[in-house]
Design a protein around this motif. Structure first.
Motif, mmCIF file in Angstrom:
data_model
loop_
_atom_site.group_PDB
_atom_site.id
_atom_site.type_symbol
_atom_site.label_atom_id
_atom_site.label_comp_id
_atom_site.label_asym_id
_atom_site.label_seq_id
_atom_site.Cartn_x
_atom_site.Cartn_y
_atom_site.Cartn_z
ATOM 1 N N VAL A 133 0.833 -1.201 0.000
ATOM 2 C CA VAL A 133 0.000 0.000 0.000
ATOM 3 C C VAL A 133 0.867 1.249 0.000
ATOM 4 O O VAL A 133 0.629 2.197 -0.776
ATOM 5 C CB VAL A 133 -0.952 -0.012 1.212
ATOM 6 C CG1 VAL A 133 -1.630 1.350 1.371
ATOM 7 C CG2 VAL A 133 -2.004 -1.102 1.054
ATOM 8 N N THR A 134 1.888 1.281 0.835
ATOM 9 C CA THR A 134 2.766 2.445 0.897
ATOM 10 C C THR A 134 3.450 2.686 -0.442
ATOM 11 O O THR A 134 3.529 3.818 -0.930
ATOM 12 C CB THR A 134 3.829 2.257 1.993
ATOM 13 O OG1 THR A 134 3.172 2.123 3.259
ATOM 14 C CG2 THR A 134 4.776 3.448 2.048
ATOM 15 N N THR A 135 3.938 1.617 -1.063
ATOM 16 C CA THR A 135 4.648 1.743 -2.330
ATOM 17 C C THR A 135 3.739 2.247 -3.439
ATOM 18 O O THR A 135 4.109 3.126 -4.230
ATOM 19 C CB THR A 135 5.261 0.386 -2.725
ATOM 20 O OG1 THR A 135 6.160 -0.040 -1.693
ATOM 21 C CG2 THR A 135 6.016 0.492 -4.037
ATOM 22 N N VAL A 136 2.531 1.701 -3.515
ATOM 23 C CA VAL A 136 1.602 2.113 -4.566
ATOM 24 C C VAL A 136 1.157 3.562 -4.352
ATOM 25 O O VAL A 136 1.065 4.343 -5.308
ATOM 26 C CB VAL A 136 0.389 1.169 -4.613
ATOM 27 C CG1 VAL A 136 -0.669 1.693 -5.584
ATOM 28 C CG2 VAL A 136 0.834 -0.231 -5.023
ATOM 29 N N GLU A 137 0.908 3.927 -3.117
ATOM 30 C CA GLU A 137 0.465 5.293 -2.840
ATOM 31 C C GLU A 137 1.547 6.314 -3.177
ATOM 32 O O GLU A 137 1.239 7.463 -3.519
ATOM 33 C CB GLU A 137 0.047 5.417 -1.372
ATOM 34 C CG GLU A 137 -1.264 4.697 -1.068
ATOM 35 C CD GLU A 137 -1.668 4.795 0.394
ATOM 36 O OE1 GLU A 137 -0.816 5.210 1.208
ATOM 37 O OE2 GLU A 137 -2.829 4.463 0.718
ATOM 38 N N GLU A 138 2.812 5.911 -3.086
ATOM 39 C CA GLU A 138 3.905 6.823 -3.416
ATOM 40 C C GLU A 138 4.156 6.897 -4.918
ATOM 41 O O GLU A 138 4.882 7.769 -5.382
ATOM 42 C CB GLU A 138 5.182 6.374 -2.703
ATOM 43 C CG GLU A 138 5.127 6.559 -1.178
ATOM 44 C CD GLU A 138 6.354 5.996 -0.489
ATOM 45 O OE1 GLU A 138 7.161 5.322 -1.177
ATOM 46 O OE2 GLU A 138 6.518 6.229 0.725
ATOM 47 N N SER A 139 3.563 5.979 -5.685
ATOM 48 C CA SER A 139 3.747 5.954 -7.134
ATOM 49 C C SER A 139 2.761 6.904 -7.807
ATOM 50 O O SER A 139 1.621 7.064 -7.357
ATOM 51 C CB SER A 139 3.541 4.537 -7.659
ATOM 52 O OG SER A 139 3.444 4.515 -9.049
ATOM 53 N N THR A 140 3.176 7.509 -8.902
ATOM 54 C CA THR A 140 2.301 8.436 -9.625
ATOM 55 C C THR A 140 1.312 7.722 -10.536
ATOM 56 O O THR A 140 0.235 8.250 -10.830
ATOM 57 C CB THR A 140 3.135 9.414 -10.468
ATOM 58 O OG1 THR A 140 3.967 8.669 -11.375
ATOM 59 C CG2 THR A 140 4.002 10.286 -9.565
#
Length: 415
Positions: A133-140
């Motif tokens: 979740v953290t990784t996807v949320e940080e992705s544009t």
């Protein structure tokens, strides 16, 4: 015959091995090469320079189990030993022969019991969810490097919980794991610079392990390092300080590199097969056998070398003491004499032991936690919509440990 192993020379490497470990195409996909070798040379054969190559599942298993094979002190193996200023070099656990292996392995096994590993499953599930979740949320745009943002950190967190590894070490350990993993390749395939990098990485693991030992002597905890320190204090099956540090190095390297390699290989193997992926989404209760089939198809451990400890015979080939057998485990796991349609991923395949973690007394000590991490990662990941950005992402260089350098994936999180 016993062959002295020369310094690095690409031409000599090709006389000792039937594969070209420097070929980028081989590193990307070694399995067509293994298939061609088996078709042209058979299940076991001898190279011009004297090494015996084994692709057979049956013969590889026999060598693993045979008391006449081990690691010995030959030049193919001794380069993996750690210098000891006070005596004979110290071997990592994975390169030990009895009686030292018999003395130390049971102490380490205590940390990898099914009950101990299962206690970590809930935390591992939480780690995957939070990392993703953290990784996807940080992705544009939802495109993430699943290997370096989720799977590799997961491996550090689960082995870190088992050994109580302080977070301050994690980033260094990820860096060390690349060079120490490459360093598992036969010494004659490594340049002087690569061997120096391997030794520096292992030295970093050992130094950190020594610091952890010193801390646990003052403040012991409920972890394997504390247990090993306690054994030393009790004077039972005693470890020297250097043996203890090298054993911890072996476990740290296996955890930070081996677990990540398995989870990465399993994940890309599943994502490449949409039909199998769809089946697994409906059958996540079958995660354990699914991981075994994915492990069979693309094991992190591709190659191991065994030395004859006495004159012996295998598969019609005689071995003098000191002769070497090169076991191509990636090929053995696709042996058509054992597996029907061996190059096809079949998640419903009947159970049949694979050699992805080795076999016999040197069966990978970290296999239980690696399997658990892979099962958890796959179950959590397939809850979401995942799409490979490229069919052939970069692999770290090396022929022994097969591991992804990256895994770009587009992720749409489930609501």
């Amino acid at each position: 015959m016993t062959t002295e192993i020369p310094a690095f020379d690409a031409d000599i490497v090709r006389q000792l091995l039937p594969i070209d470990p420097f070929d980028p195409a081989f590193q990307l996909d070694p399995y067509p090469v293994y298939r061609r070798i088996r078709e042209e040379s058979g299940q076991i054969f001898r190279m011009p320079a004297g090494t015996t190559i084994v692709l057979s599942h049956e013969l590889s298993s026999a060598i693993f189990k045979s008391p006449h094979f081990g690691f010995g002190d030959g030049p193919m193996i001794s380069d993996q030993f750690y210098p000891n200023p006070d005596g004979a070099p110290v071997r990592p656990l994975m390169f030990m022969d009895p009686p030292d292996h018999t003395r130390i392995r049971p102490l380490v096994n205590k940390a990898f019991t099914p009950r101990t590993v299962e206690r970590l499953r809930g935390k591992a599930e939480q780690y995957v969810r939070e990392l993703l979740v953290t990784t996807v949320e940080e992705s544009t745009d939802g495109t993430v490097d699943l290997m370096n943002s989720v799977l590799r950190p997961l491996s550090g967190l689960v082995i870190g919980d088992l050994l109580d590894v302080p977070q301050r070490y994690h980033q260094d350990f990820f860096a060390f794991s690349k060079e120490s993993g490459r360093g598992l390749d036969p010494a004659f395939t490594l340049t002087p610079e690569q061997r120096a990098a391997r030794d520096a990485a292992r030295g970093g693991f050992i130094a950190a392990g020594a610091e952890m030992v010193a801390e646990r002597r003052i403040k012991p905890g409920d972890d394997l390092v504390s247990e090993l320190v306690a054994v030393m204090a009790e004077g039972g099956e005693r470890l020297t300080d250097l043996e203890l540090s090298v054993t911890i190095m072996n476990l740290l390297a296996a955890g930070f590199s081996g677990i990540a390699a398995l989870t990465g290989n399993c994940t890309i193997g599943l994502l490449r097969e949409p039909g199998q992926l769809a089946w697994f989404r409906d059958n996540t209760d079958q995660a354990a056998p699914v991981v075994e089939e994915l492990l069979r198809m693309d094991p992190p451990l591709q190659l191991l070398i065994r030395s004859a400890l006495a004159d012996t015979e295998v598969g019609g080939f005689t071995f003098a003491e000191g002769d070497h057998a090169v076991l191509l485990l990636g090929a053995a796991n696709r042996d058509p004499e054992v597996y029907e349609n061996p190059d096809t991923l079949d998640l419903t395949r009947p159970a049949n032991r694979n050699l992805g973690f080795g076999h016999g007394i040197h069966f990978c000590v970290a296999a239980p936690i690696a399997r658990m991490a892979a099962q958890v990662a796959l179950v959590e990941l397939v809850k979401h919509d995942l799409e490979l950005v490229t069919e052939h992402p970069e692999h770290w260089p090396g022929m022994t440990l097969r591991t992804l350098g990256e895994l770009p994936v587009r992720v749409r999180l489930a609501s």
